[in-house]
Scaffold this motif. Structure first.
Motif, PDB file in Angstrom:
ATOM      1  N   TYR A   1       0.888  -1.163   0.000  1.00  0.00           N
ATOM      2  CA  TYR A   1       0.000   0.000   0.000  1.00  0.00           C
ATOM      3  C   TYR A   1       0.924   1.210   0.000  1.00  0.00           C
ATOM      4  CZ  TYR A   1      -3.434   3.421   1.691  1.00  0.00           C
ATOM      5  OH  TYR A   1      -4.256   4.531   1.836  1.00  0.00           O
ATOM      6  N   SER A   2       1.149   1.774  -1.173  1.00  0.00           N
ATOM      7  CA  SER A   2       2.150   2.828  -1.266  1.00  0.00           C
ATOM      8  C   SER A   2       2.000   3.589  -2.572  1.00  0.00           C
ATOM      9  CB  SER A   2       3.557   2.217  -1.188  1.00  0.00           C
ATOM     10  OG  SER A   2       4.552   3.211  -1.186  1.00  0.00           O
TER      11      SER A   2
ATOM     12  N   TYR B   1       6.608  -3.388  -8.532  1.00  0.00           N
ATOM     13  CA  TYR B   1       6.783  -2.134  -9.262  1.00  0.00           C
ATOM     14  C   TYR B   1       7.687  -1.246  -8.422  1.00  0.00           C
ATOM     15  CZ  TYR B   1       5.558   1.955 -12.081  1.00  0.00           C
ATOM     16  OH  TYR B   1       5.612   3.057 -12.922  1.00  0.00           O
ATOM     17  N   ALA B   2       8.941  -1.060  -8.869  1.00  0.00           N
ATOM     18  CA  ALA B   2       9.994  -0.442  -8.054  1.00  0.00           C
ATOM     19  C   ALA B   2       9.650   0.920  -7.456  1.00  0.00           C
ATOM     20  CB  ALA B   2      11.282  -0.350  -8.873  1.00  0.00           C
ATOM     21  N   PRO B   3       8.920   1.808  -8.166  1.00  0.00           N
ATOM     22  CA  PRO B   3       8.610   3.103  -7.538  1.00  0.00           C
ATOM     23  C   PRO B   3       7.793   2.982  -6.248  1.00  0.00           C
ATOM     24  CG  PRO B   3       8.290   3.241  -9.910  1.00  0.00           C
ATOM     25  CD  PRO B   3       8.511   1.794  -9.590  1.00  0.00           C
ATOM     26  N   LEU B   4       7.121   1.871  -6.049  1.00  0.00           N
ATOM     27  CA  LEU B   4       6.267   1.720  -4.871  1.00  0.00           C
ATOM     28  C   LEU B   4       6.995   1.126  -3.671  1.00  0.00           C
ATOM     29  CD1 LEU B   4       2.941   0.387  -6.471  1.00  0.00           C
ATOM     30  CD2 LEU B   4       3.740   2.753  -6.193  1.00  0.00           C
ATOM     31  N   LEU B   5       8.230   0.719  -3.845  1.00  0.00           N
ATOM     32  CA  LEU B   5       8.973   0.084  -2.756  1.00  0.00           C
ATOM     33  C   LEU B   5      10.056   1.005  -2.220  1.00  0.00           C
ATOM     34  CD1 LEU B   5       7.566  -2.496  -3.848  1.00  0.00           C
ATOM     35  CD2 LEU B   5       9.683  -3.709  -3.322  1.00  0.00           C
ATOM     36  N   GLY B   6      10.250   0.960  -0.922  1.00  0.00           N
ATOM     37  CA  GLY B   6      11.398   1.634  -0.337  1.00  0.00           C
ATOM     38  C   GLY B   6      12.666   0.903  -0.721  1.00  0.00           C
TER      39      GLY B   6
ATOM     40  N   ASP C   1      13.198   6.611   2.772  1.00  0.00           N
ATOM     41  CA  ASP C   1      12.128   7.306   2.044  1.00  0.00           C
ATOM     42  C   ASP C   1      12.287   7.231   0.534  1.00  0.00           C
ATOM     43  OD1 ASP C   1      10.911   8.092   4.399  1.00  0.00           O
ATOM     44  OD2 ASP C   1      11.974   9.999   4.508  1.00  0.00           O
ATOM     45  N   LEU C   2      13.504   7.068   0.053  1.00  0.00           N
ATOM     46  CA  LEU C   2      13.741   7.066  -1.397  1.00  0.00           C
ATOM     47  C   LEU C   2      13.214   5.773  -2.015  1.00  0.00           C
ATOM     48  CD1 LEU C   2      15.261   9.006  -3.396  1.00  0.00           C
ATOM     49  CD2 LEU C   2      17.094   7.308  -3.354  1.00  0.00           C
ATOM     50  N   ASN C   3      12.446   5.892  -3.107  1.00  0.00           N
ATOM     51  CA  ASN C   3      11.924   4.662  -3.699  1.00  0.00           C
ATOM     52  C   ASN C   3      13.012   3.921  -4.487  1.00  0.00           C
ATOM     53  OD1 ASN C   3      11.676   5.064  -6.688  1.00  0.00           O
ATOM     54  ND2 ASN C   3      10.186   6.647  -6.151  1.00  0.00           N
ATOM     55  N   TYR C   4      12.771   2.646  -4.676  1.00  0.00           N
ATOM     56  CA  TYR C   4      13.792   1.746  -5.225  1.00  0.00           C
ATOM     57  C   TYR C   4      14.137   2.073  -6.677  1.00  0.00           C
ATOM     58  CZ  TYR C   4      16.265  -2.744  -5.754  1.00  0.00           C
ATOM     59  OH  TYR C   4      17.207  -3.727  -5.951  1.00  0.00           O
ATOM     60  N   ALA C   5      13.184   2.639  -7.418  1.00  0.00           N
ATOM     61  CA  ALA C   5      13.458   3.012  -8.815  1.00  0.00           C
ATOM     62  C   ALA C   5      14.457   4.168  -8.868  1.00  0.00           C
ATOM     63  CB  ALA C   5      12.155   3.405  -9.514  1.00  0.00           C
TER      64      ALA C   5
END
Length: 601
Positions: free
Chosen positions: A24-25, A111-116, A271-275
């Motif tokens: 949920y992000s 989906y990498a932008p949604l993961l820390g 806080d930075l997303n994985y992408a």
């Protein structure tokens, strides 16, 4: 089984995916997210936040915390998705679960932008250990969500200096000074609350959060805001130009950071997303530190603090008018005509009439009896309990105004209540007042302060599963990290900040009895210097709304408890009674009457 889950598994099969990880992000690590990002809800039917869904070929589970256990059990029934109670002994972590369930040579996708970054790294290591395949660019819910909302792009507006107390240019200068101290050449953040605060700009891309979808890049002599061009108003463009902040397209941010080379990039990897991490990490040195903006904005300036004080007086008037209306309505026997949803809408209408009102600071939580045992219960127009002239009614609510943000909870007796309900209500009131009147040394952190709110409860075998308080943003996210009051030590030592003057926190102990009732009492507080003791701090109260004297069990209260209760009620009367119409004023004077324990003969 839920049809959407079946379709999602079919999509996994077509793509050759063994396990799909869906948090949920959003791309900014937001606590609340926009309609487009509600993928967990679309697949599972679960409407709570702070959760992660993991889907395998024959199993699916949601991990969530104690605030949502009751809600999850109800909403996930017959969905094909099981509940994993995070934090409960015996519940495996997601990593431990996947260590067992993810097959050798399997394919894990997210989906990498949604993961820390931390989570992305952990999943990559797990897949490598199992000699599997990792897919990081697959937003798989797109395959089944046919009417998925488009990305929000609401207009961006400027918050005037008379409210913010500091121009954006000055704030950027402070960020650049912090970069020097940390020996960094680029600062990156995707935290929407940080970007809104540092630029003095607001939007409404996420409901109840006056923020806009964006990223920020700061260098020693420049700053660049990446946002959606169709959201950038002429007013905002002019303000940014005047403040020396360049602009770029939201969709170009990843490509731009991908061009960075041989830089020392300051960012908070939690806080930075994985992408973004993948785009920048290989060619640059990462300086992982708590964001300088997060540390700046939690200490409010004098303009912000005065705004908080002013808006809380008005907000107290709005809430008191509602409480008067509610009790009067019950006495006239009309309570059966109203549902929880109706009452929430009624309260919202009082706040919306304020000339400085922007929007709610979170969806109003009106919860009657057993529903209030779910800390984040949310009725809808279609599903909402009828409120009767008996038992306990809880309402947790707040708003964003041009001059500040509010968050307040009151629990009131609508008629007869049980001795157990009365005792538990009293314990919550005592806990809230204990923290409000606390005096503590300058080095006190969250766990030091938390026991003020719980110590009386513990003597009666009561406790609550959430933190006692959270930081509150200034016309910003109502939950503001890293300020908090909680019993546990934060696993990341950098986020265990000591309270200092200018920080704002909520104070909200509660008692929750599954299937029966829930109680929570919440005020907001400013940390200030204690004028009587050098090196000590205390709290200044912000919230002005009466506590229900009719629900108290005076036998539970000590002389000090009664003194604090009367002192607070007197302050409420003095602060807002002059601002109320005659009828409401007379009611408030009675409601805030001095209480006394009867002497035994």
């Amino acid at each position: 089984m839920r049809e959407e889950l079946k379709q999602f598994r079919e999509a996994m099969k077509k793509r050759g995916v063994t396990v799909y990880y869906q948090p949920y992000s959003d791309a900014h690590g937001s606590e609340d997210i926009s309609a487009r990002d509600q993928s967990v809800r679309e697949i599972s039917g679960f409407t709570g936040d702070s959760c992660t869904l993991v889907v395998l070929e024959k199993e699916a589970y949601i991990w969530t915390d104690s605030r949502f256990f009751v809600q999850a059990e109800i909403e996930l029934k017959d969905s094909g998705v099981g509940l994993m109670k995070a934090g409960v002994p015996g519940t495996p972590s997601i990593t431990a679960y996947l260590e067992e369930k993810f097959p050798e040579g399997g394919t894990l996708a997210f989906y990498a932008p949604l993961l820390g970054t931390k989570t992305g790294k952990e999943l990559k290591e797990l897949v490598e250990k199992k000699k599997g395949k990792l897919i990081t660019d697959l937003d798989l819910v797109d395959d089944i969500w046919k009417d998925r909302p488009e990305r929000s792009h609401e207009p961006i507006w400027v918050h005037e200096l008379k409210y913010t107390g500091e121009e954006a240019k000055s704030k950027i200068d402070r960020v650049q000074e912090a970069m020097k101290k940390l020996d960094s050449t680029v600062f990156l953040t995707g935290r929407l609350d940080e970007i809104s605060w540092v630029t003095n700009l607001h939007g409404s891309d996420i409901a109840c959060n006056p923020v806009f979808l964006s990223y920020l890049m700061v260098k020693p002599r420049s700053a660049k805001l990446f946002c959606q061009e169709n959201a950038l108003t002429e007013e905002a463009k002019k303000y940014l130009a005047d403040q020396g902040i360049k602009t770029g397209s939201y969709d170009d941010f990843l490509a731009e950071v991908g061009k960075l080379k041989d830089e020392r990039v300051l960012t908070d990897l939690r806080d930075l997303n994985y992408a973004v991490y993948n785009a920048v990490a290989d060619k640059n040195t990462i300086v992982d530190a708590l964001s300088p903006i997060s540390l700046m904005k939690i200490v409010k300036n004098e303009t912000e603090l005065q705004g908080f004080r002013d808006c809380h007086v008005r907000d107290g008037v709005h809430l008191t008018k509602f409480l008067y209306w509610l009790k009067k309505t019950i006495k006239e026997g009309k309570a059966d005509n109203y549902t929880e949803y109706d009452l929430g809408e009624k309260l919202n209408s009082f706040r919306a009439a304020d000339p400085k009102y922007i929007e709610l600071s979170f969806p109003t939580i009106p919860a009657y009896q057993a529903n209030a045992a779910m800390a984040h219960y949310m009725p809808s127009k279609e599903q909402s309990s009828v409120v009767k002239p008996e038992g306990l009614f809880l309402v947790d609510s707040g708003a964003h105004y041009l001059d500040g943000t509010t968050d307040v909870t009151r629990t009131i007796a609508l008629g007869d209540i049980t001795p157990e309900q009365s005792r538990d209500y009293t314990l919550a009131v005592i806990g809230m007042l204990n923290l409000m009147f606390a005096v503590f040394p300058y080095y006190a952190t969250a766990p030091n302060l938390d026991t003020y709110a719980r110590q009386t409860m513990w003597r009666y075998g009561r406790d609550f599963g959430h933190g006692t308080g959270h930081g509150v943003g200034f016309v910003n996210n109502v939950h503001e990290l890293p300020v908090s009051v909680r019993p546990w030590v934060h696993p990341d030592y950098r986020r265990e900040v000591a309270f200092e003057p200018g920080m704002v926190t909520s104070d909200e102990p509660g008692v929750y009895i599954d299937g029966a009732y829930g109680i929570r009492i919440e005020n907001m507080l400013i940390c200030v210097k204690d004028t009587e003791h050098e090196g000590f701090n205390c709290f200044e109260n912000l919230t002005w709304a009466p506590l229900d004297p009719d629900a108290l069990d005076l036998s539970v209260m000590s002389k000090d408890d009664i003194r604090r209760f009367n002192k607070y009620q007197k302050r409420v009367r003095k602060t807002i009674a002059p601002l109320l119409p005659e009828e409401e004023r007379e009611w408030l004077i009675h409601e805030t009457r001095k209480i006394r324990r009867e002497k035994k003969h």
